[in-house]
Design a protein around this motif. Structure first.
Motif, PDB file in Angstrom:
ATOM      1  N   VAL A  88       0.856  -1.185   0.000  1.00 28.44           N
ATOM      2  CA  VAL A  88       0.000   0.000   0.000  1.00 28.44           C
ATOM      3  C   VAL A  88       0.893   1.236   0.000  1.00 28.44           C
ATOM      4  CG1 VAL A  88      -1.715   1.315   1.293  1.00 28.44           C
ATOM      5  CG2 VAL A  88      -1.867  -1.184   1.205  1.00 28.44           C
TER       6      VAL A  88
ATOM      7  N   ASP B 275      -7.144   2.934  -4.327  1.00 28.88           N
ATOM      8  CA  ASP B 275      -6.025   2.633  -3.439  1.00 28.88           C
ATOM      9  C   ASP B 275      -6.491   2.549  -1.983  1.00 28.88           C
ATOM     10  OD1 ASP B 275      -4.096   2.758  -5.563  1.00 28.88           O
ATOM     11  OD2 ASP B 275      -4.301   4.938  -5.501  1.00 28.88           O
TER      12      ASP B 275
ATOM     13  N   VAL C 132      -4.248  -2.187  -2.095  1.00 24.64           N
ATOM     14  CA  VAL C 132      -5.482  -1.561  -1.619  1.00 24.64           C
ATOM     15  C   VAL C 132      -5.548  -1.657  -0.099  1.00 24.64           C
ATOM     16  CG1 VAL C 132      -8.003  -1.584  -1.740  1.00 24.64           C
ATOM     17  CG2 VAL C 132      -6.639  -2.244  -3.748  1.00 24.64           C
TER      18      VAL C 132
ATOM     19  N   ALA D 203      -2.072   7.169  -1.502  1.00 21.64           N
ATOM     20  CA  ALA D 203      -3.273   6.954  -2.304  1.00 21.64           C
ATOM     21  C   ALA D 203      -3.408   7.981  -3.418  1.00 21.64           C
ATOM     22  CB  ALA D 203      -4.508   6.992  -1.416  1.00 21.64           C
TER      23      ALA D 203
END
Length: 319
Positions: free
Chosen positions: A89, A145, A194, A92
């Motif tokens: 991750v 995201d 994600v 975003a």
């Protein structure tokens, strides 16, 4: 509530002394540390240990485990291996912010502040749009995201796999969540991992199968989310909103989900907590005022946001 807080304190002291203190001692002797001096651990609790808030487990000199460890919870090694094979991750680029709460409850969700201060380009459905078909359609056809869902959770104490996220007009069940593929394979621009954050009460509790992964949170891992933030018990809408706001701030500036959660929990623990530095001034002032009002209301009842009851039940799962 006072009895609950006392029971939680005793549990934190007992599990810290019996489980995490020996683990930390072994890690210190045999394993390296991160650059910040903390160890990164993945816990696979079995049976009733799945209900323990390990972040609050007390180590030596009263230090909570979250100060020494960066922790991830998983239901089994296979689940962790599957998540570790997915992309990390990162900051975003795309976000989906869903507020399934209604009335006054909806105003305490982090959704609005996240949209204004953290993810200004996020997709944020209206109350009328926040339905199961709308959410499933966007999660199926687009890549995000970050997915943040604030809603109630309807549990089934006899069959945990029947739990569902309550949205206007219906519920989103585990079976439909697990059938998704959140990685967005085939969607233009989909590349990073994600992160799903669930501001839903007890989204990682399975009463009938506590260590077998029958939870809404693990369903999102089955849907190939790289990381999921979930809870072990119901929290108030206000304190959940505060914790999620600070979590997403740290996530947005590039910290990994487990570390972002650890920092948000430390923020909750700090009686002198400050608004994250990146918030625009009008929003920062309003957020600080809300936090102060909730803290004052809690103190009038003999409570405080520094109590583990308000932050230790939120856990990181995945990678």
């Amino acid at each position: 509530m006072a009895r609950w807080r006392e029971a939680l304190r005793e549990l934190a002291e007992r599990t810290g002394r019996s489980h995490l203190a020996p683990l930390l001692h072994t890690l210190t002797r045999r394993c390296g540390r991160r650059t910040d001096g903390r160890h990164r651990v993945v816990l696979v609790p079995v049976g009733d240990l799945a209900f323990v808030p390990w972040a609050a487990a007390v180590l030596d000199r009263g230090v909570p485990a979250m100060d020494r460890l960066v922790m991830t919870m998983v239901c089994g090694a296979r689940q962790f291996i599957a998540a570790s094979e997915l992309p990390r991750v990162g900051p975003a680029r795309t976000a989906l912010l869903v507020n399934g709460l209604t009335g006054k409850e909806a105003t305490w969700a982090a959704t609005g502040l996240l949209h204004e201060a953290v993810y200004p380009d996020a997709v944020r459905p209206s109350t009328e749009e926040t339905t199961v078909p709308w959410l499933l359609g966007h999660l199926s056809d687009e890549h995000f995201d970050v997915v943040d869902i604030a809603a109630h959770l309807a549990a089934d104490v006899t069959e945990s796999w029947r739990a569902r996220i309550v949205l206007p007009g219906g519920g989103l069940g585990i079976d439909r969540i697990g059938a998704l593929d959140l990685t967005g394979e085939g969607v233009s621009g989909a590349s990073g991992g994600v992160c799903v954050s669930l501001a839903c009460c007890a989204s990682n509790v399975s009463l009938s199968h506590p260590d077998e992964g029958f939870t809404v949170a693990s369903a999102f891992l089955a849907a190939r989310a790289s990381a999921v933030i979930a809870s072990l018990w119901p929290l108030t809408n206000a304190t959940t909103g505060f914790l999620m706001t600070v979590f997403h701030y740290h996530l947005s500036v590039g910290r990994e989900p487990a570390e972002a959660l650890r920092r948000a929990q430390r923020w909750m623990r700090d009686p002198d907590r400050r608004v994250p530095g990146g918030f625009p001034e009008p929003l920062a002032e309003a957020f600080a005022d809300r936090v102060a009002r909730v803290e004052a209301a809690l103190r009038r009842r003999g409570d405080t946001m520094t109590s583990p009851a308000h932050w230790a039940g939120v856990v990181h799962m995945g990678r």
